[in-house]
Design a protein around this motif. Structure first.
Motif, PDB file in Angstrom:
ATOM      1  N   LYS A 169      56.999 -31.271  18.433  1.00  0.00           N
ATOM      2  CA  LYS A 169      55.588 -31.652  18.525  1.00  0.00           C
ATOM      3  C   LYS A 169      55.047 -32.193  17.194  1.00  0.00           C
ATOM      4  CE  LYS A 169      54.610 -28.394  22.238  1.00  0.00           C
ATOM      5  NZ  LYS A 169      54.525 -29.442  23.264  1.00  0.00           N
ATOM      6  N   MET A 170      55.802 -33.112  16.595  1.00  0.00           N
ATOM      7  CA  MET A 170      55.416 -33.638  15.292  1.00  0.00           C
ATOM      8  C   MET A 170      54.149 -34.482  15.364  1.00  0.00           C
ATOM      9  SD  MET A 170      57.483 -32.124  13.406  1.00  0.00           S
ATOM     10  CE  MET A 170      56.756 -32.802  11.923  1.00  0.00           C
ATOM     11  N   PHE A 171      53.914 -35.148  16.491  1.00  0.00           N
ATOM     12  CA  PHE A 171      52.673 -35.913  16.631  1.00  0.00           C
ATOM     13  C   PHE A 171      51.458 -34.990  16.549  1.00  0.00           C
ATOM     14  CE2 PHE A 171      49.338 -37.274  19.677  1.00  0.00           C
ATOM     15  CZ  PHE A 171      48.843 -38.362  18.986  1.00  0.00           C
ATOM     16  N   GLU A 172      51.497 -33.885  17.257  1.00  0.00           N
ATOM     17  CA  GLU A 172      50.385 -32.932  17.223  1.00  0.00           C
ATOM     18  C   GLU A 172      50.245 -32.307  15.845  1.00  0.00           C
ATOM     19  OE1 GLU A 172      50.528 -30.200  20.593  1.00  0.00           O
ATOM     20  OE2 GLU A 172      51.675 -31.711  21.682  1.00  0.00           O
ATOM     21  N   LYS A 173      51.376 -31.974  15.224  1.00  0.00           N
ATOM     22  CA  LYS A 173      51.340 -31.384  13.878  1.00  0.00           C
ATOM     23  C   LYS A 173      50.776 -32.373  12.866  1.00  0.00           C
ATOM     24  CE  LYS A 173      55.220 -28.193  14.581  1.00  0.00           C
ATOM     25  NZ  LYS A 173      56.630 -27.877  14.216  1.00  0.00           N
ATOM     26  N   ALA A 174      51.168 -33.630  12.987  1.00  0.00           N
ATOM     27  CA  ALA A 174      50.675 -34.652  12.056  1.00  0.00           C
ATOM     28  C   ALA A 174      49.181 -34.886  12.248  1.00  0.00           C
ATOM     29  CB  ALA A 174      51.448 -35.945  12.246  1.00  0.00           C
ATOM     30  N   LYS A 177      60.741 -42.133  21.430  1.00  0.00           N
ATOM     31  CA  LYS A 177      62.060 -42.761  21.323  1.00  0.00           C
ATOM     32  C   LYS A 177      63.169 -41.774  20.973  1.00  0.00           C
ATOM     33  CE  LYS A 177      60.252 -47.267  19.882  1.00  0.00           C
ATOM     34  NZ  LYS A 177      60.285 -48.336  18.856  1.00  0.00           N
ATOM     35  N   GLY A 178      62.800 -40.502  20.758  1.00  0.00           N
ATOM     36  CA  GLY A 178      63.799 -39.496  20.428  1.00  0.00           C
ATOM     37  C   GLY A 178      64.286 -39.550  18.993  1.00  0.00           C
ATOM     38  N   ILE A 179      63.578 -40.295  18.128  1.00  0.00           N
ATOM     39  CA  ILE A 179      63.956 -40.364  16.710  1.00  0.00           C
ATOM     40  C   ILE A 179      63.655 -39.029  16.033  1.00  0.00           C
ATOM     41  CG2 ILE A 179      63.500 -41.545  14.507  1.00  0.00           C
ATOM     42  CD1 ILE A 179      62.865 -44.060  16.183  1.00  0.00           C
ATOM     43  N   VAL A 180      62.582 -38.382  16.459  1.00  0.00           N
ATOM     44  CA  VAL A 180      62.329 -36.994  16.094  1.00  0.00           C
ATOM     45  C   VAL A 180      62.308 -36.198  17.389  1.00  0.00           C
ATOM     46  CG1 VAL A 180      61.056 -37.573  14.007  1.00  0.00           C
ATOM     47  CG2 VAL A 180      59.817 -37.223  16.147  1.00  0.00           C
ATOM     48  N   VAL A 239      53.929 -42.161  14.631  1.00  0.00           N
ATOM     49  CA  VAL A 239      54.632 -40.871  14.712  1.00  0.00           C
ATOM     50  C   VAL A 239      54.908 -40.523  16.176  1.00  0.00           C
ATOM     51  CG1 VAL A 239      54.452 -38.399  14.243  1.00  0.00           C
ATOM     52  CG2 VAL A 239      53.620 -40.033  12.548  1.00  0.00           C
ATOM     53  N   GLN A 240      53.935 -40.760  17.034  1.00  0.00           N
ATOM     54  CA  GLN A 240      54.107 -40.486  18.461  1.00  0.00           C
ATOM     55  C   GLN A 240      55.265 -41.297  19.045  1.00  0.00           C
ATOM     56  OE1 GLN A 240      50.808 -41.643  21.008  1.00  0.00           O
ATOM     57  NE2 GLN A 240      51.067 -39.764  22.216  1.00  0.00           N
ATOM     58  N   LEU A 241      55.392 -42.537  18.599  1.00  0.00           N
ATOM     59  CA  LEU A 241      56.491 -43.378  19.072  1.00  0.00           C
ATOM     60  C   LEU A 241      57.851 -42.811  18.673  1.00  0.00           C
ATOM     61  CD1 LEU A 241      54.942 -46.889  18.425  1.00  0.00           C
ATOM     62  CD2 LEU A 241      55.863 -46.104  20.620  1.00  0.00           C
ATOM     63  N   LEU A 250      58.917 -36.087   7.941  1.00  0.00           N
ATOM     64  CA  LEU A 250      59.035 -37.191   8.886  1.00  0.00           C
ATOM     65  C   LEU A 250      59.655 -38.405   8.195  1.00  0.00           C
ATOM     66  CD1 LEU A 250      55.560 -36.865  10.637  1.00  0.00           C
ATOM     67  CD2 LEU A 250      57.787 -36.662  11.764  1.00  0.00           C
ATOM     68  N   PRO A 251      60.415 -39.206   8.913  1.00  0.00           N
ATOM     69  CA  PRO A 251      61.075 -40.381   8.310  1.00  0.00           C
ATOM     70  C   PRO A 251      60.083 -41.523   8.085  1.00  0.00           C
ATOM     71  CG  PRO A 251      61.609 -40.251  10.649  1.00  0.00           C
ATOM     72  CD  PRO A 251      60.813 -39.022  10.327  1.00  0.00           C
ATOM     73  N   ILE A 252      59.755 -41.772   6.838  1.00  0.00           N
ATOM     74  CA  ILE A 252      58.740 -42.769   6.491  1.00  0.00           C
ATOM     75  C   ILE A 252      59.139 -44.169   6.965  1.00  0.00           C
ATOM     76  CG2 ILE A 252      57.473 -43.870   4.614  1.00  0.00           C
ATOM     77  CD1 ILE A 252      56.740 -40.946   5.086  1.00  0.00           C
ATOM     78  N   ALA A 253      60.379 -44.559   6.719  1.00  0.00           N
ATOM     79  CA  ALA A 253      60.817 -45.909   7.084  1.00  0.00           C
ATOM     80  C   ALA A 253      60.715 -46.123   8.591  1.00  0.00           C
ATOM     81  CB  ALA A 253      62.247 -46.136   6.609  1.00  0.00           C
ATOM     82  N   ALA A 254      61.033 -45.102   9.359  1.00  0.00           N
ATOM     83  CA  ALA A 254      60.969 -45.227  10.816  1.00  0.00           C
ATOM     84  C   ALA A 254      59.523 -45.342  11.290  1.00  0.00           C
ATOM     85  CB  ALA A 254      61.656 -44.026  11.471  1.00  0.00           C
ATOM     86  N   ILE A 255      58.628 -44.613  10.634  1.00  0.00           N
ATOM     87  CA  ILE A 255      57.208 -44.717  10.971  1.00  0.00           C
ATOM     88  C   ILE A 255      56.697 -46.122  10.683  1.00  0.00           C
ATOM     89  CG2 ILE A 255      54.882 -43.941  10.335  1.00  0.00           C
ATOM     90  CD1 ILE A 255      56.086 -41.176   9.779  1.00  0.00           C
TER      91      ILE A 255
END
Length: 225
Positions: free
Chosen positions: A118-123, A110-113, A104-106, A153-158
């Motif tokens: 702050k989705m990494f912190e939320k996750a 990479k700007g995908i999210v 998720v942090q990646l 969050l985009p599962i395939a991208a993760i």
């Protein structure tokens, strides 16, 4: 002035890291752009079941550890812990969580999210909360997918970050930095390029005092101390 960099090491399954999240949130609110928190994982519960069963063998095993966690949680009004914590569900390893969260942090890197969301912190918080309050086995990939879907969050991208090995590389970097700084406790905060650290259940005022000292006395300035 450059922000004060704080390296924050924690394990998703650690009760003390769960308790301490409110202190991190308070730091971000009060200091905003004066600090920059670099999040890392330390594998305290990398082999969770065996470690707890061995260390708590003479104190009731997982049931004894569950009672310990619940007693700790009673001292803090801002968290809740399920009464069956570490008994009905005992995740085998936090490493699966840490790998997924680095993926998720990646996406942010990479700007995908959008990084500002702050989705990494939320996750990371969602994983902690799901385990401690709902007994979700957050080490299970399907549970991880469900949490990610709830956060949109985009599962395939993760999964792509995991499949490519890039998430593994970030996790390996955590191991290297934890070894470099001899981090063995969750949570651990490291300031001033490793010259200052705070381990475990440290109150907000103590953390704040360290930051204010660095802000008022930058490390590259001469000191009489």
């Amino acid at each position: 002035m450059q922000p004060i960099h704080i390296s924050y090491f924690s394990d998703v399954l650690c009760i003390w890291a769960y308790i301490s999240q409110i202190r991190l949130d308070e730091l971000v609110t009060n200091f905003q752009d004066k600090i920059a928190i670099d999040y890392h994982f330390v594998s305290i519960f990398g082999n969770a079941r065996e470690k707890l069963e061995n260390r708590w063998r003479d104190r009731g095993g997982l049931q004894g550890y569950s009672e310990h966690v619940r007693e700790v949680a009673k001292k803090f009004d801002h968290i809740t812990v399920h009464p069956d914590i570490w008994t009905n569900v005992a995740p085998p390893s936090s490493m699966s969580c840490h790998l997924f969260l680095h993926a998720v942090q990646l996406l942010e890197m990479k700007g995908i999210v959008e990084p500002s969301e702050k989705m990494f912190e939320k996750a990371t918080w969602a994983f902690r909360e799901a385990f401690f309050t709902k007994l979700a086995n957050v080490c299970d990939r399907e549970v991880q997918y469900k949490i990610a879907q709830e956060l949109e969050l985009p599962i395939a991208a993760i999964q792509a970050q995991i499949d490519s090995g890039e998430a593994h590389a970030l996790l390996s970097k955590d191991f290297e930095q934890a070894k470099e700084h001899t981090v063995t406790v969750s949570p651990t905060l490291i300031f001033n390029e490793g010259r200052q650290r705070l381990n475990g259940n440290v109150g907000y005022r103590a953390i704040e005092a360290n930051i204010r000292e660095l802000l008022h006395n930058p490390p590259d300035e001469a000191s009489w101390c």
